[in-house]
Write an enzyme that holds these catalytic residues in place. Structure first.
Site, PDB file in Angstrom:
ATOM      1  N   LYS A   1     -19.805  12.385  -5.371  1.00  0.00           N
ATOM      2  CA  LYS A   1     -19.755  13.424  -4.329  1.00  0.00           C
ATOM      3  C   LYS A   1     -19.076  12.904  -3.063  1.00  0.00           C
ATOM      4  CE  LYS A   1     -24.209  14.343  -4.051  1.00  0.00           C
ATOM      5  NZ  LYS A   1     -24.769  13.444  -5.083  1.00  0.00           N
TER       6      LYS A   1
ATOM      7  N   ARG B   1     -30.576  20.102  -1.495  1.00  0.00           N
ATOM      8  CA  ARG B   1     -31.113  19.316  -2.603  1.00  0.00           C
ATOM      9  C   ARG B   1     -32.383  19.945  -3.168  1.00  0.00           C
ATOM     10  NH1 ARG B   1     -28.658  14.076  -0.853  1.00  0.00           N
ATOM     11  NH2 ARG B   1     -28.988  12.539  -2.456  1.00  0.00           N
TER      12      ARG B   1
ATOM     13  N   ARG C   1     -22.462  -0.139  -6.896  1.00  0.00           N
ATOM     14  CA  ARG C   1     -21.828   0.519  -5.752  1.00  0.00           C
ATOM     15  C   ARG C   1     -22.015  -0.294  -4.464  1.00  0.00           C
ATOM     16  NH1 ARG C   1     -23.049   6.792  -4.421  1.00  0.00           N
ATOM     17  NH2 ARG C   1     -25.112   6.115  -3.776  1.00  0.00           N
TER      18      ARG C   1
ATOM     19  N   ARG D   1     -26.702  -0.578  -0.751  1.00  0.00           N
ATOM     20  CA  ARG D   1     -27.778   0.252  -0.190  1.00  0.00           C
ATOM     21  C   ARG D   1     -29.118  -0.065  -0.848  1.00  0.00           C
ATOM     22  NH1 ARG D   1     -25.439   6.343  -0.413  1.00  0.00           N
ATOM     23  NH2 ARG D   1     -27.628   6.655  -0.964  1.00  0.00           N
TER      24      ARG D   1
ATOM     25  N   ARG E   1     -34.554   8.172  -7.886  1.00  0.00           N
ATOM     26  CA  ARG E   1     -33.587   9.162  -7.392  1.00  0.00           C
ATOM     27  C   ARG E   1     -33.112  10.073  -8.517  1.00  0.00           C
ATOM     28  NH1 ARG E   1     -29.175   5.747  -4.956  1.00  0.00           N
ATOM     29  NH2 ARG E   1     -28.285   7.630  -4.087  1.00  0.00           N
TER      30      ARG E   1
HETATM   31  P1  AMP Z   1     -27.292  10.277  -0.344  1.00  0.00           P
HETATM   32  O1  AMP Z   1     -26.473   9.351   0.493  1.00  0.00           O
HETATM   33  O2  AMP Z   1     -26.776  11.683  -0.353  1.00  0.00           O
HETATM   34  O3  AMP Z   1     -27.536   9.734  -1.740  1.00  0.00           O
HETATM   35  O4  AMP Z   1     -28.741  10.364   0.354  1.00  0.00           O
HETATM   36  C1  AMP Z   1     -29.549   9.223   0.488  1.00  0.00           C
HETATM   37  C2  AMP Z   1     -30.994   9.622   0.731  1.00  0.00           C
HETATM   38  O5  AMP Z   1     -31.081  10.419   1.932  1.00  0.00           O
HETATM   39  C3  AMP Z   1     -31.632  10.485  -0.339  1.00  0.00           C
HETATM   40  O6  AMP Z   1     -32.112   9.730  -1.450  1.00  0.00           O
HETATM   41  C4  AMP Z   1     -32.759  11.152   0.452  1.00  0.00           C
HETATM   42  O7  AMP Z   1     -33.828  10.246   0.682  1.00  0.00           O
HETATM   43  C5  AMP Z   1     -32.082  11.414   1.797  1.00  0.00           C
HETATM   44  N1  AMP Z   1     -31.425  12.738   1.801  1.00  0.00           N
HETATM   45  C6  AMP Z   1     -30.096  12.999   1.943  1.00  0.00           C
HETATM   46  N2  AMP Z   1     -29.856  14.313   1.899  1.00  0.00           N
HETATM   47  C7  AMP Z   1     -31.059  14.914   1.705  1.00  0.00           C
HETATM   48  C8  AMP Z   1     -31.485  16.266   1.533  1.00  0.00           C
HETATM   49  N3  AMP Z   1     -30.608  17.285   1.544  1.00  0.00           N
HETATM   50  N4  AMP Z   1     -32.809  16.499   1.363  1.00  0.00           N
HETATM   51  C9  AMP Z   1     -33.713  15.505   1.357  1.00  0.00           C
HETATM   52  N5  AMP Z   1     -33.383  14.205   1.481  1.00  0.00           N
HETATM   53  C10 AMP Z   1     -32.071  13.900   1.653  1.00  0.00           C
END
Ligand code: AMP
Length: 209
Positions: free
Chosen positions: A13, A88, A122, A153, A164
Site C-alpha cells: 500500500k 481499517r 522490510r 519497525r 497484524r
Molecule cells: P501501518 O503503517 O498502516 O501498517 O500502521 C501501523 C499501525 O498503526 C497499525 O498496526 C495500527 O496499530 C496503527 N494504525 C494505522 N492506521 C490505523 C487505523 N486506520 N486504525 C487503527 N489503527 C491504525
C-alpha cells in the site's frame, strides 16, 4: 479524486500509494506514518497509540477517526486524497462516508505466505519514508535514496506480524464486502513487480478520474 487503498499489511500500500498520489496530484495520507510521527513528537495521540501499535493491534476507532477528519479538513486535501491504512474497520468506513466519502477503493490482493516474507525483511527510512526489502539492500541500515537511517519497525518483527495479519482478517477484510456492495471496490493483484502493480492501478482508476 478521493481514493482509499485497502489491503493486508505488507501488500504494498505505502509503496504504491506514493506513486499513485503523485500521478493524480493528490495528497498521500498514511495513518501509520501519522501515528509514527506523533510518537516521535510525543504528542497525546502518539502516547495513546504507541502500546497498540507495538503490539500490532488497532488504535481505537475514535482516536483514528478524529485524526483523519482533522487531516482531511486541511487545505492540501481540496484536490482529493489518497488514504493509505484508513479505514481499517467498518466503523471507520462509515465515519469516512459521513464526512468525505471516497470515489474508489483499490484493494491490493496478496496471500498471507507472501506477506510474511515481505514484512520480516522490510526496512523503512526514518527521513524519506522509503520502503525497502533487505534482499535488495547493500547495507540494511542506510537508505539507498537519501542516506538516512533505515529501521526495522517493531511491528514488523515476527511476534507482531502474526497479530497484524489476524487483526486484518478479523477487522479489516470485512471492508472488501462493504466497498463491493457500494460499487467502489477495485481489486488489483499485488503479486507482481511493483511497476506492473502501479500500471494496473492507474489503468483501473482511469475510469474513476
Ligand atoms: P501501518 O503503517 O498502516 O501498517 O500502521 C501501523 C499501525 O498503526 C497499525 O498496526 C495500527 O496499530 C496503527 N494504525 C494505522 N492506521 C490505523 C487505523 N486506520 N486504525 C487503527 N489503527 C491504525
Amino acid at each position: 479524486m478521493k481514493l482509499v487503498f485497502l489491503g493486508p499489511p505488507g501488500a504494498g500500500k505505502g509503496t504504491q500509494a506514493a506513486g499513485v498520489a503523485k500521478a493524480f496530484d493528490i495528497v498521500h495520507i498514511s495513518t501509520g506514518d501519522m501515528f509514527r510521527a506523533a510518537i516521535r513528537n510525543q504528542t497525546p495521540t502518539g502516547l495513546r497509540a504507541k502500546a497498540f501499535m507495538d503490539a500490532g493491534e488497532l488504535v481505537p476507532d475514535a482516536v483514528v477517526i478524529e485524526m483523519v477528519k482533522e487531516r482531511l479538513a486541511q487545505d492540501d486535501c481540496k484536490n482529493g486524497y489518497l488514504l493509505d491504512g484508513f479505514p481499517r474497520t467498518v466503523e471507520q468506513a462509515e465515519a469516512l462516508d459521513g464526512f468525505c466519502p471516497p470515489d474508489a477503493v483499490v484493494d491490493l490482493e496478496v496471500p498471507d505466505e507472501a506477506l510474511l516474507a515481505r514484512l520480516t525483511g522490510r526496512r523503512v527510512c526514518v527521513k524519506c519514508q522509503g520502503i525497502f526489502h533487505i534482499s535488495k539492500l547493500a547495507d540494511e541500515t542506510v537508505c539507498p535514496v537519501c542516506g538516512a537511517e533505515l529501521i526495522h519497525r517493531d511491528d514488523d518483527k515476527p511476534e507482531a506480524i502474526q497479530t497484524r495479519l489476524n487483526v486484518y482478517h478479523a477487522q479489516t477484510s470485512p471492508l472488501v464486502g462493504y466497498y463491493r456492495n457500494n460499487g467502489k471496490l477495485r481489486p488489483v493483484s499485488g503479486v507482481q513487480a511493483p511497476e506492473a502493480v502501479t500500471k494496473e492501478i492507474l489503468s483501473v482508476l482511469r475510469g474513476d478520474a
